[in-house]
Motif scaffolding. Structure first.
Motif, mmCIF file in Angstrom:
data_model
loop_
_atom_site.group_PDB
_atom_site.id
_atom_site.type_symbol
_atom_site.label_atom_id
_atom_site.label_comp_id
_atom_site.label_asym_id
_atom_site.label_seq_id
_atom_site.Cartn_x
_atom_site.Cartn_y
_atom_site.Cartn_z
ATOM 1 N N THR A 5 -1.926 -9.698 -1.749
ATOM 2 C CA THR A 5 -0.809 -9.086 -1.020
ATOM 3 C C THR A 5 -0.236 -10.004 0.054
ATOM 4 O O THR A 5 0.959 -9.933 0.351
ATOM 5 C CB THR A 5 -1.276 -7.770 -0.366
ATOM 6 N N VAL A 6 -1.074 -10.860 0.659
ATOM 7 C CA VAL A 6 -0.554 -11.692 1.737
ATOM 8 C C VAL A 6 0.228 -12.893 1.217
ATOM 9 O O VAL A 6 1.233 -13.315 1.828
ATOM 10 C CB VAL A 6 -1.716 -12.141 2.654
ATOM 11 N N LEU A 7 -0.187 -13.484 0.098
ATOM 12 C CA LEU A 7 0.530 -14.655 -0.416
ATOM 13 C C LEU A 7 1.968 -14.340 -0.824
ATOM 14 O O LEU A 7 2.885 -15.095 -0.479
ATOM 15 C CB LEU A 7 -0.251 -15.262 -1.586
ATOM 16 N N PRO A 8 2.250 -13.256 -1.554
ATOM 17 C CA PRO A 8 3.657 -12.949 -1.840
ATOM 18 C C PRO A 8 4.479 -12.700 -0.585
ATOM 19 O O PRO A 8 5.648 -13.101 -0.512
ATOM 20 C CB PRO A 8 3.562 -11.683 -2.702
ATOM 21 N N ALA A 9 3.872 -12.044 0.435
ATOM 22 C CA ALA A 9 4.616 -11.793 1.668
ATOM 23 C C ALA A 9 4.940 -13.104 2.392
ATOM 24 O O ALA A 9 6.063 -13.299 2.893
ATOM 25 C CB ALA A 9 3.806 -10.868 2.578
ATOM 26 N N ALA A 106 13.283 -7.678 1.703
ATOM 27 C CA ALA A 106 12.150 -7.691 0.773
ATOM 28 C C ALA A 106 10.912 -8.301 1.428
ATOM 29 O O ALA A 106 9.780 -7.822 1.229
ATOM 30 C CB ALA A 106 12.514 -8.472 -0.484
ATOM 31 N N ALA A 107 11.094 -9.365 2.222
ATOM 32 C CA ALA A 107 9.961 -9.977 2.900
ATOM 33 C C ALA A 107 9.330 -8.996 3.895
ATOM 34 O O ALA A 107 8.095 -8.886 3.996
ATOM 35 C CB ALA A 107 10.399 -11.247 3.614
ATOM 36 N N LYS A 108 10.176 -8.282 4.633
ATOM 37 C CA LYS A 108 9.665 -7.291 5.574
ATOM 38 C C LYS A 108 8.903 -6.183 4.846
ATOM 39 O O LYS A 108 7.846 -5.714 5.295
ATOM 40 C CB LYS A 108 10.835 -6.695 6.375
ATOM 41 N N ALA A 109 9.406 -5.743 3.696
ATOM 42 C CA ALA A 109 8.739 -4.699 2.913
ATOM 43 C C ALA A 109 7.381 -5.178 2.391
ATOM 44 O O ALA A 109 6.409 -4.421 2.360
ATOM 45 C CB ALA A 109 9.633 -4.257 1.763
ATOM 46 N N LEU A 110 7.298 -6.450 2.003
ATOM 47 C CA LEU A 110 6.022 -6.973 1.523
ATOM 48 C C LEU A 110 4.977 -6.996 2.631
ATOM 49 O O LEU A 110 3.797 -6.730 2.398
ATOM 50 C CB LEU A 110 6.212 -8.369 0.951
ATOM 51 N N TRP A 111 5.416 -7.349 3.851
ATOM 52 C CA TRP A 111 4.461 -7.313 4.964
ATOM 53 C C TRP A 111 4.019 -5.875 5.261
ATOM 54 O O TRP A 111 2.870 -5.632 5.650
ATOM 55 C CB TRP A 111 5.078 -7.942 6.216
ATOM 56 N N LEU A 112 4.917 -4.905 5.057
ATOM 57 C CA LEU A 112 4.540 -3.502 5.229
ATOM 58 C C LEU A 112 3.488 -3.093 4.193
ATOM 59 O O LEU A 112 2.499 -2.414 4.518
ATOM 60 C CB LEU A 112 5.780 -2.616 5.116
ATOM 61 N N VAL A 113 3.684 -3.536 2.956
ATOM 62 C CA VAL A 113 2.696 -3.237 1.907
ATOM 63 C C VAL A 113 1.354 -3.877 2.245
ATOM 64 O O VAL A 113 0.288 -3.256 2.072
ATOM 65 C CB VAL A 113 3.215 -3.721 0.536
ATOM 66 N N HIS A 114 1.399 -5.120 2.747
ATOM 67 C CA HIS A 114 0.146 -5.793 3.097
ATOM 68 C C HIS A 114 -0.572 -5.067 4.236
ATOM 69 O O HIS A 114 -1.807 -4.945 4.231
ATOM 70 C CB HIS A 114 0.441 -7.238 3.496
ATOM 71 N N SER A 115 0.167 -4.556 5.204
ATOM 72 C CA SER A 115 -0.472 -3.828 6.308
ATOM 73 C C SER A 115 -1.095 -2.520 5.818
ATOM 74 O O SER A 115 -2.181 -2.128 6.272
ATOM 75 C CB SER A 115 0.553 -3.546 7.406
ATOM 76 N N ALA A 121 -8.287 -0.991 3.063
ATOM 77 C CA ALA A 121 -9.223 -1.909 2.408
ATOM 78 C C ALA A 121 -10.663 -1.552 2.769
ATOM 79 O O ALA A 121 -10.948 -1.130 3.892
ATOM 80 C CB ALA A 121 -8.918 -3.348 2.821
ATOM 81 N N LEU A 122 -11.560 -1.708 1.814
ATOM 82 C CA LEU A 122 -12.970 -1.437 2.018
ATOM 83 C C LEU A 122 -13.783 -2.698 1.747
ATOM 84 O O LEU A 122 -13.348 -3.586 1.016
ATOM 85 C CB LEU A 122 -13.443 -0.318 1.072
ATOM 86 N N THR A 123 -14.964 -2.737 2.312
ATOM 87 C CA THR A 123 -15.852 -3.874 2.102
ATOM 88 C C THR A 123 -16.449 -3.813 0.697
ATOM 89 O O THR A 123 -16.494 -2.744 0.074
ATOM 90 C CB THR A 123 -16.973 -3.864 3.141
#
Length: 287
Positions: A5-9, A106-115, A121-123
């Motif tokens: 998720t972070v690389l596309p953003a 789109a870049a802002k939306a990707l960062w929203l998805v990453h957040s 996220a779980l361990t």
């Protein structure tokens, strides 16, 4: 998993910033000196990148600020507006410029998805535990289904066996009843037949002159349980005493009782004697 998720953003952010800076320099460079246009472009990209960095810091601390998010989206909308305005005022390739005008949003939306991914996220340990719980639940459900199917099959087999056994018992009872009914009918026919009566008269001693003894059918019916006293050993009656009792019972009514009635009253009175001795006493009394 985090890189998915972070690389596309990051890639979308880099492309959006480069494109915004290039468009501002080309668009405003014709009206103002290019250093001024460069400063404007860097200001838009810098403000967008600064708010993004602050949002990421708050997210790392498990916090969120609505005002910072609003400023970040404002810079994204501003960058997209600049791209749209440049596309509409361009002399050529308007459609191409409009096609890339959505990149800042789109870049802002990707960062929203990453957040959002980071918040849920779980361990690996937790994921393994969840997978173990799910597998255990599936195993238990499979075992329960197998147990239910086995119990259903067993019950079906038991019911089938019971039904077949009941049918066999019913057939045996029906056959036995039919045999007994035929035997009883044969005995009744023999008893009521005229020729049979004469044959029986020839072999049966007369009770009184001119009277033919009646041949009684055997008694078919439920037997009465013996009392505890009847099961106890009692002294046997002598022939003389047995003759006296039989004669008293036979002559207790007029006309004299038949052997069948006498035997029933004899036993009802509590006397005990074998069938052979009782018949012998009857023959001695009526002789």
């Amino acid at each position: 998993m985090r890189a998915k998720t972070v690389l596309p953003a990051v890639a979308m952010t880099a492309v959006s910033m480069v494109l915004t800076l290039a468009v501002v320099v080309m668009w405003l460079g014709a009206a103002v000196p290019w250093p001024v246009a460069l400063v404007v472009g860097l200001g838009i990209d810098g403000g967008w990148l600064a708010t993004l960095a602050y949002e990421r810091r708050l997210a790392a601390q498990g916090d969120h600020n609505t005002a910072v998010s609003a400023v970040g989206w404002s810079f994204g909308v501003l960058a997209a507006g600049v791209l749209v305005a440049h596309a509409l005022t361009a002399d050529h390739a308007t459609a191409a410029w409009l096609a890339v005008a959505w990149l800042p949003i789109a870049a802002k939306a990707l960062w929203l998805v990453h957040s959002l991914w980071e918040r849920t996220a779980l361990t690996p340990v937790a994921l393994d535990a969840i997978r173990g719980i799910q597998q255990e639940a599936r195993d238990e459900a499979a075992v329960a289904r197998a147990r239910l199917r086995a119990e259903a099959a067993t019950e079906e087999t038991r019911l089938t066996a019971v039904t077949e056994a009941g049918a066999r018992v019913a057939r045996v009872q029906a056959k036995t009843a039919q045999i007994l009914s035929g035997a009883w009918s044969t005995l009744e026919t023999a008893r009521a037949g005229e020729e049979t009566g004469r044959a029986l008269t020839s072999v049966t001693a007369r009770v009184t002159p001119g009277v033919t003894p009646r041949w009684e059918l055997p008694v078919w019916g439920p037997s009465e349980p013996l009392s505890a006293r009847s099961l106890e050993s009692a002294p046997a009656l002598t022939d003389e005493a047995l003759d006296v009792i039989v004669d008293e019972i036979r002559t207790s009514e007029t006309p004299a009782l038949s052997y069948r009635e006498m035997a029933a009253r004899f036993r009802a009175a509590g006397h005990a004697a074998s069938e052979m001795r009782l018949r012998a006493a009857w023959k001695r009394v009526v002789a």
